[in-house]
Design an enzyme around this catalytic site. Sequence first.
Site, mmCIF file in Angstrom:
data_model
loop_
_atom_site.group_PDB
_atom_site.id
_atom_site.type_symbol
_atom_site.label_atom_id
_atom_site.label_comp_id
_atom_site.label_asym_id
_atom_site.label_seq_id
_atom_site.Cartn_x
_atom_site.Cartn_y
_atom_site.Cartn_z
ATOM 1 N N HIS A 163 26.377 46.805 -26.435
ATOM 2 C CA HIS A 163 26.532 47.191 -27.803
ATOM 3 C C HIS A 163 26.944 48.721 -27.803
ATOM 4 C CE1 HIS A 163 24.733 43.688 -30.293
ATOM 5 N NE2 HIS A 163 25.153 43.170 -29.039
ATOM 6 N N ASP A 164 26.528 49.562 -27.154
ATOM 7 C CA ASP A 164 26.858 50.836 -26.887
ATOM 8 C C ASP A 164 28.262 51.061 -26.949
ATOM 9 O OD1 ASP A 164 26.059 53.810 -27.324
ATOM 10 O OD2 ASP A 164 26.122 53.803 -25.257
ATOM 11 N N GLY B 192 32.499 54.092 -28.455
ATOM 12 C CA GLY B 192 32.465 54.313 -27.039
ATOM 13 C C GLY B 192 31.078 54.309 -26.626
ATOM 14 N N HIS C 65 26.152 36.549 -19.668
ATOM 15 C CA HIS C 65 25.157 35.660 -20.460
ATOM 16 C C HIS C 65 24.728 34.630 -19.317
ATOM 17 C CE1 HIS C 65 27.581 36.156 -24.485
ATOM 18 N NE2 HIS C 65 26.677 37.067 -24.389
ATOM 19 N N ASP D 193 24.540 34.667 -11.753
ATOM 20 C CA ASP D 193 25.453 33.870 -10.674
ATOM 21 C C ASP D 193 26.747 33.482 -11.487
ATOM 22 O OD1 ASP D 193 24.241 31.962 -12.207
ATOM 23 O OD2 ASP D 193 22.800 31.184 -10.280
#
Length: 344
Positions: free
Chosen positions: A75-76, A81, A201, A262
């Site tokens: 998100h940053d 940037g 995810h 994984d």
Amino acid sequence: MATSSPRSTPRFSKFLALFLLLGFGKTYCASDPPLTLDYYKSSCPSVLEIVRKEMECAVLSDPRNAALIIRLHFHDCFVQGCDGSVLLDDTITLQGEKKAPPSINSLGGFRIVDRIKNMLESECPGVVSCADILTVAARDATLLVGGPYWDVPLGRKDSRTAGYELASAIPTADESLPSIISKFLFQGLSVTDMVALAGAHTVGMARCENFRARIYGDFEATSGASPASEAYLGHLKSVCPPIGGGNNNVAPMDSVTPNLFDNSFYHLLLQGEGLLNSDQEMYSSILAVQTREIVKKYAADPIAFFQQFSESMVRMGNITNPESFVNGEVRKNCRFINTWAPEI
């Protein structure tokens, strides 16, 4: 399960080319940033050790903290940037990014960053930026839950501004594949980067609000009607009711190995069991000409996934905000800008 026809390939290629050529205004580029691997060699030689030890404690106390830090870094970097702007709290004169629609209720890990910053301020006051802390912490978080290692270029400055409106650049759970691709291309990241970074995810949780439309929509169509998939869908519906609340109930995005980094996330996509619509679209969408093949590759070859994830994380971490290198600072507290203005 939706499939593509041969005719869709040239059409999709033209679509991608269009996004590459279109101008979207001010761009934060993932190319040639003024970053180096030994940036703190003399000024704070213990920086990597301090970050690693604090992340070890955080992940040991709760493995989900790894996913929180990785998501926070993402998100940053996608909002003006990788400049630590996502860490800023609201003040009278500054509207932070934490309450922007794509981020509110989705971010955590801020106290972990605070602890690391406090340790570094004791060891090397005024030296290590919050943006660099978050970038290194995301690498260590990945490694601590079984993921790959990569060297992190350093030397970012902390922004004195935040981008509440710019948070619309962050992909959302119900977004279409073309829209998500366009957001990655805007950041200077490729389709391959997009599929690889989505592999994060494989750890972490999603809120019911973000997967409700998926499980009451096309989940059965993509996953088929096997007893196993029906049982899984039934469980998800028990966690996330169609109406009447439950928005904050959570489920792992990787139901097989939720705390292990994984490639099982990609196997779930092959089975049509991706929890988020944005993830499953990479395999099941009629427009998933290129992404489908990449998903298959990473499902079959975990080494290829790890290698590309490492490269893509470096590329994402190299998205720089030129403004922060001119007017940025090293914050004393990651939640607030310093009271002094840096000399230019």
